[in-house]
Write a protein that holds these residues in place. Structure first.
Motif, short mmCIF file in Angstrom:
data_model
loop_
_atom_site.label_atom_id
_atom_site.label_comp_id
_atom_site.label_asym_id
_atom_site.label_seq_id
_atom_site.Cartn_x
_atom_site.Cartn_y
_atom_site.Cartn_z
N LEU A 228 124.64 -52.47 10.51
CA LEU A 228 124.52 -53.60 9.59
C LEU A 228 124.93 -54.90 10.27
O LEU A 228 125.84 -54.92 11.10
CB LEU A 228 125.41 -53.38 8.36
N THR A 229 124.26 -55.99 9.87
CA THR A 229 124.63 -57.33 10.32
C THR A 229 124.59 -58.28 9.13
O THR A 229 123.83 -58.05 8.17
CB THR A 229 123.67 -57.85 11.41
N ASP A 230 125.38 -59.33 9.18
CA ASP A 230 125.40 -60.29 8.07
C ASP A 230 124.02 -60.91 7.88
O ASP A 230 123.36 -61.33 8.84
CB ASP A 230 126.42 -61.40 8.35
N GLY A 231 123.58 -60.99 6.62
CA GLY A 231 122.29 -61.59 6.31
C GLY A 231 121.12 -60.65 6.50
O GLY A 231 119.97 -61.02 6.18
N GLN A 232 121.37 -59.45 6.98
CA GLN A 232 120.28 -58.49 7.21
C GLN A 232 119.61 -58.11 5.89
O GLN A 232 120.25 -57.96 4.86
CB GLN A 232 120.85 -57.23 7.87
N VAL A 233 118.30 -57.95 5.94
CA VAL A 233 117.54 -57.52 4.77
C VAL A 233 117.48 -56.00 4.75
O VAL A 233 117.20 -55.36 5.78
CB VAL A 233 116.12 -58.11 4.78
N ILE A 234 117.76 -55.43 3.60
CA ILE A 234 117.67 -53.98 3.42
C ILE A 234 116.76 -53.68 2.23
O ILE A 234 116.47 -54.56 1.41
CB ILE A 234 119.05 -53.33 3.19
N ILE A 235 116.32 -52.45 2.13
CA ILE A 235 115.52 -51.98 1.00
C ILE A 235 116.30 -50.90 0.28
O ILE A 235 116.68 -49.89 0.89
CB ILE A 235 114.16 -51.41 1.44
N MET A 236 116.57 -51.09 -1.00
CA MET A 236 117.28 -50.09 -1.81
C MET A 236 116.32 -49.47 -2.81
O MET A 236 115.55 -50.17 -3.46
CB MET A 236 118.46 -50.74 -2.52
N ILE A 237 116.36 -48.14 -2.93
CA ILE A 237 115.43 -47.39 -3.78
C ILE A 237 116.22 -46.49 -4.71
O ILE A 237 117.16 -45.82 -4.30
CB ILE A 237 114.46 -46.55 -2.92
N HIS A 238 115.81 -46.48 -5.98
CA HIS A 238 116.44 -45.62 -6.98
C HIS A 238 115.35 -44.86 -7.71
O HIS A 238 114.53 -45.45 -8.42
CB HIS A 238 117.24 -46.47 -7.97
N SER A 239 115.29 -43.55 -7.53
CA SER A 239 114.31 -42.72 -8.23
C SER A 239 114.78 -41.27 -8.19
O SER A 239 115.79 -40.95 -7.57
CB SER A 239 112.92 -42.87 -7.62
N GLY A 240 114.00 -40.38 -8.84
CA GLY A 240 114.42 -38.99 -8.94
C GLY A 240 113.28 -38.01 -8.79
O GLY A 240 112.35 -38.23 -8.02
N SER A 241 113.33 -36.94 -9.58
CA SER A 241 112.42 -35.80 -9.37
C SER A 241 111.22 -35.82 -10.32
O SER A 241 110.48 -34.83 -10.38
CB SER A 241 113.18 -34.48 -9.52
N ARG A 242 111.07 -36.91 -11.08
CA ARG A 242 109.85 -37.12 -11.87
C ARG A 242 109.49 -35.92 -12.75
O ARG A 242 110.35 -35.29 -13.32
CB ARG A 242 108.69 -37.52 -10.94
N ALA A 243 108.20 -35.56 -12.83
CA ALA A 243 107.76 -34.49 -13.74
C ALA A 243 108.32 -33.13 -13.35
O ALA A 243 108.56 -32.28 -14.21
CB ALA A 243 106.24 -34.43 -13.78
N TRP A 244 108.55 -32.92 -12.04
CA TRP A 244 109.04 -31.61 -11.60
C TRP A 244 110.44 -31.36 -12.16
O TRP A 244 110.71 -30.31 -12.75
CB TRP A 244 109.05 -31.53 -10.08
N GLY A 245 111.34 -32.31 -12.00
CA GLY A 245 112.69 -32.13 -12.52
C GLY A 245 112.70 -32.03 -14.03
O GLY A 245 113.48 -31.26 -14.61
N GLY A 246 111.84 -32.81 -14.69
CA GLY A 246 111.75 -32.73 -16.15
C GLY A 246 111.34 -31.36 -16.62
O GLY A 246 111.89 -30.82 -17.60
N ALA A 247 110.38 -30.74 -15.92
CA ALA A 247 109.91 -29.40 -16.29
C ALA A 247 110.99 -28.36 -16.06
O ALA A 247 111.19 -27.45 -16.86
CB ALA A 247 108.65 -29.05 -15.51
N VAL A 248 111.71 -28.48 -14.93
CA VAL A 248 112.80 -27.55 -14.64
C VAL A 248 113.87 -27.65 -15.72
O VAL A 248 114.37 -26.63 -16.24
CB VAL A 248 113.41 -27.84 -13.25
#
Length: 480
Positions: A228-248
């Protein structure tokens, strides 16, 4: 109404709450604790009635969920453990991923460029609830069995470059092992739907966000070791298991309830489901849950793959994006704590291991792994690292800001103008969002969530983890 007794300690960010069914450990500052409604303690009391439970705690972002509050850690000794779909959550394997880039905030200071990036990402990354993903040239069976190792090499671009590889090493787990025979219980239509959804974001609080980081001076050495460096651009992602996890969750939840009825188990909450870990229903759930964890980590990986392609389209081939870390906050699995095998549930709780802990992935053994804590739209997110003192809570910390009001209540109480002001719309530092109308995502406004800075203060004050970097949002992509 449940009467509670609180034992205050010298640490104002921790309380032991005595409930009729047992002790609840709460990690939260005074203001956050005082704002917790009676319902969260009623739900804890029900959870504490599950046989053989050894420990249960709340993180400061705790709020009411189905059967169990989001922000819960609960565990049993493995030999006589119970497993609860309710203390995992319906979105099995939901979690966070962060990628590092070779950009700085100055590179994206123009609002027009950020808007161009958001449009390109939206073309590559399906965000509608029923959208079809762009990935069809591999078998879903390989993904749910093998996780990231079930993907063709072209989707894991650094698989054969060990010195630069991060896709398979910088993750909490690249594969969860399971008994494949349980997969036969998933209906054919679910296989088709779940395959179509691979690499899609999902709605609700799921997002992809472009952020710029500010390193905390107290952990600058750790930050530098993470790249990491100051001012660095990062990409943050939040997601899960979609239909598969719902079915389980749907299939196994019904099987667990049948087991409960046959065995005479139950609490005052009919939505709290649990079964002995070593029962048939328990083993079916655990094995299919692991298949959903495999799906979830691959889903986030493919979301990142799409974002990488979109950024290259706009910024050119010199754009780089490598994995910092991927981890979950809805799951249950076996862990070793002080020489004892424990079966640990985390629902809306993030694992944060300190330096030297043997469960750290090899690249993070000396520093501790990154704990990825998102804020709400328009507010900061955080990269944290666990502390040795976190052993008191079995190395569990918050998973985000945590809702403070329901979606319907938010729509009634928060105006579009207030939401717009939070997003700095029309200003040079506008947080660009992919939606043309803020009204369509009003229920995800910052006003729907707790103050993330208070949440982080509680975690730091309780000495569970420390801040490595603060992440300022530049642009957000939300599902619909």
């Amino acid at each position: 109404m449940i009467t509670i007794q609180t034992n205050n300690s010298k640490n104002s960010y921790y309380r032991q709450v005595k409930l009729p069914a047992g002790d609840l450990h709460v990690y939260a500052g005074n203001e956050l604790f005082d704002a917790m409604g009676a319902k969260v303690f009623e739900m804890a009391n029900n959870n504490l009635q599950i046989p053989n439970i050894r420990y249960m705690s709340y993180t400061p972002d705790v709020h009411v969920g189905v059967g169990t509050c989001i922000g819960t850690t609960a565990l049993w000794e493995t030999d006589d453990a119970y497993v609860s779909p309710s203390i995992v959550g319906s979105d099995i394997g939901c979690g966070m991923r962060v990628h590092l880039t070779n950009l700085t905030a100055d590179d994206l200071r123009e609002v027009k460029l950020r808007r161009k990036l958001v449009k390109a990402i939206e073309r590559m990354l399906p965000v509608e609830e029923q959208a079809r993903g762009h990935f069809s040239d591999f078998r879903l069976e390989q993904v749910v069995k093998k996780g990231l190792h079930g993907l063709p090499n072209k989707y894991v671009p650094d698989a054969y470059t060990p010195r630069k590889a991060t896709s398979l090493t910088h993750v909490e787990s690249s594969r969860f092992y399971l008994d494949d025979s349980y997969l036969e219980r998933i209906p054919e239509q679910v296989w088709h739907r779940a395959h179509r959804q691979l690499g899609t974001l999902g709605k609700g609080n799921h997002f992809a966000e472009i952020q710029a980081i500010e390193i905390d001076e107290g952990n600058r050495e750790v930050a530098e070791q993470w790249g990491l460096t100051d001012g660095q651009v990062i990409i943050m992602i939040h997601s899960g298991s979609r239909a598969w996890g719902g079915a389980v969750n749907q299939y196994c939840g019904s099987e667990v309830v049948k087991t409960m009825r046959r065995s005479g188990f139950g609490t005052a909450d009919p939505k709290l489901a649990f079964a002995p870990l070593h029962s048939e229903a328990g083993q079916a759930y655990v094995n299919l849950m692991y298949s959903a964890l495999n799906y979830a980590v691959v889903n986030r990986h493919l979301i990142a793959y799409s974002i990488r392609e979109a950024c290259k389209e706009v910024l050119g081939s010199k754009f780089e994006m490598s994995t910092l870390y991927d981890l979950m906050h809805n799951y249950a699995w076996e862990e070793q704590h002080e020489g004892t095998s424990l079966f640990v549930h985390r629902k809306g709780a993030t694992r944060a291991l300190p330096p030297g802990h043997p469960d750290n992935p090899v690249p993070f053994l000396s520093t501790g792994h990154p704990a990825l804590i998102p804020g709400s739209m328009g507010s900061a997110s955080y990269l944290m690292v666990g502390r040795p003192e976190g052993a008191s809570n079995h190395y569990s910390i918050c998973h985000g800001a945590g809702r403070v009001r329901s979606r319907n209540a938010t729509k009634q109480l928060v105006t579009v103008e207030e939401f717009s002001e939070s997003m700095r719309i029309g200003q040079e530092d506008e947080i660009v969002v992919n939606h043309r109308s803020l009204e369509s995502i009003l229920d995800e406004s910052p006003q729907a969530y707790k103050n993330i800075d208070q949440i982080i203060e509680s975690v730091v004050g309780a000495q569970l983890a420390s801040v490595v970097a603060k992440c300022r949002p530049l642009a957000t992509i939300k599902g619909v």
